[in-house]
Design a protein around this motif. Structure first.
Motif, PDB file in Angstrom:
ATOM      1  N   THR A   1       0.835  -1.207   0.000  1.00 42.50           N
ATOM      2  CA  THR A   1       0.000   0.000   0.000  1.00 42.50           C
ATOM      3  C   THR A   1       0.868   1.254   0.000  1.00 42.50           C
ATOM      4  OG1 THR A   1      -0.259  -0.158   2.414  1.00 42.50           O
ATOM      5  CG2 THR A   1      -2.043  -1.054   1.056  1.00 42.50           C
TER       6      THR A   1
ATOM      7  N   GLU B   1      -9.949  10.636   2.926  1.00 44.93           N
ATOM      8  CA  GLU B   1      -8.980  10.722   1.822  1.00 44.93           C
ATOM      9  C   GLU B   1      -9.226  11.836   0.866  1.00 44.93           C
ATOM     10  OE1 GLU B   1      -6.302   7.798  -0.799  1.00 44.93           O
ATOM     11  OE2 GLU B   1      -8.441   7.585  -1.073  1.00 44.93           O
TER      12      GLU B   1
ATOM     13  N   SER C   1      -9.771   2.644  -3.257  1.00 42.16           N
ATOM     14  CA  SER C   1      -9.699   4.074  -2.941  1.00 42.16           C
ATOM     15  C   SER C   1     -11.081   4.653  -2.672  1.00 42.16           C
ATOM     16  CB  SER C   1      -9.050   4.842  -4.093  1.00 42.16           C
ATOM     17  OG  SER C   1      -7.724   4.452  -4.246  1.00 42.16           O
TER      18      SER C   1
ATOM     19  N   ILE D   1      -4.527   4.977   3.683  1.00 37.70           N
ATOM     20  CA  ILE D   1      -5.577   3.991   3.931  1.00 37.70           C
ATOM     21  C   ILE D   1      -5.069   2.921   4.890  1.00 37.70           C
ATOM     22  CG2 ILE D   1      -6.978   2.165   2.874  1.00 37.70           C
ATOM     23  CD1 ILE D   1      -7.184   4.004   0.384  1.00 37.70           C
TER      24      ILE D   1
ATOM     25  N   LYS E   1      -8.176  -1.340  -7.690  1.00 42.51           N
ATOM     26  CA  LYS E   1      -7.486  -0.159  -7.173  1.00 42.51           C
ATOM     27  C   LYS E   1      -8.456   1.011  -6.983  1.00 42.51           C
ATOM     28  CE  LYS E   1      -3.437   2.724  -8.008  1.00 42.51           C
ATOM     29  NZ  LYS E   1      -2.233   2.879  -8.820  1.00 42.51           N
TER      30      LYS E   1
ATOM     31  N   LYS F   1      -1.109   4.242  -1.261  1.00 43.14           N
ATOM     32  CA  LYS F   1      -2.299   4.041  -0.421  1.00 43.14           C
ATOM     33  C   LYS F   1      -1.927   3.925   1.058  1.00 43.14           C
ATOM     34  CE  LYS F   1      -4.864   3.428  -4.124  1.00 43.14           C
ATOM     35  NZ  LYS F   1      -5.275   4.675  -4.703  1.00 43.14           N
TER      36      LYS F   1
END
Length: 171
Positions: A80, A171, A162, A88, A158, A85
């Protein structure tokens, strides 16, 4: 944290009897894992159950729950971070690692999609792609089990991974 492991993986790490469990309230705290072999080398695919966002690690040397969890967390954390990411992982995945429960697969749709991802992974691994790089291609694979952001019939892991954060107001 719920880790839904296949029977093959359960036999390898001896996690005991697997039970059925509903999807975790935190979609980032529910992962499905499966053991597969390519050219006599074992690999484990780790897929977020809801988005099918995946990464792959070597299975060699994993013989118990503790080793599996340590390697799985490291693989998810590193992948990640490399994939942009990390927010996250830090906000949703890492805090849920305290209590881990092993369970059966959520449903046949997830199992079937993971089998599709494993087939693609096997082809890439045979072509020389490393396990750490494999997830990038897998996460761009359109899957019929996922719905795209704009309601498309096929979604990409992906994007869905997200989108889960934005749907939770982050985010």
């Amino acid at each position: 944290m719920i880790l839904r492991i296949s029977q093959k993986l359960n036999t390898k790490i001896n996690a005991g009897k697997l039970t059925e469990m509903p999807l975790n309230e935190n979609p980032y705290a529910d992962w499905s894992c499966h053991l597969f072999t390519v050219d006599r080398t074992q690999y484990i695919i780790l897929s977020n159950t809801l988005s099918l966002y995946s990464c792959v690690m070597y299975g060699r040397g994993i013989t118990d729950e503790c080793t599996f969890l340590t390697r799985a967390w490291g693989t998810i954390r590193d992948f990640t971070a490399d994939d942009g990411k990390q927010f996250i992982y830090r906000k949703f995945v890492a805090p849920s690692k305290g209590t881990v429960r092993f369970a059966k697969a959520l449903n046949r749709s997830v199992t079937g999609s993971m089998n599709d991802l494993i087939y693609a992974a096997k082809l890439s691994l045979e072509d020389g792609t490393s396990p750490s790089d494999l997830g990038y291609g897998l996460n761009e694979t359109p899957l019929s089990a996922l719905i795209g952001q704009e309601g498309q019939k096929y979604g990409h892991p992906k994007e869905v991974f997200s989108y889960l954060a934005s749907s939770m107001g982050n985010e």
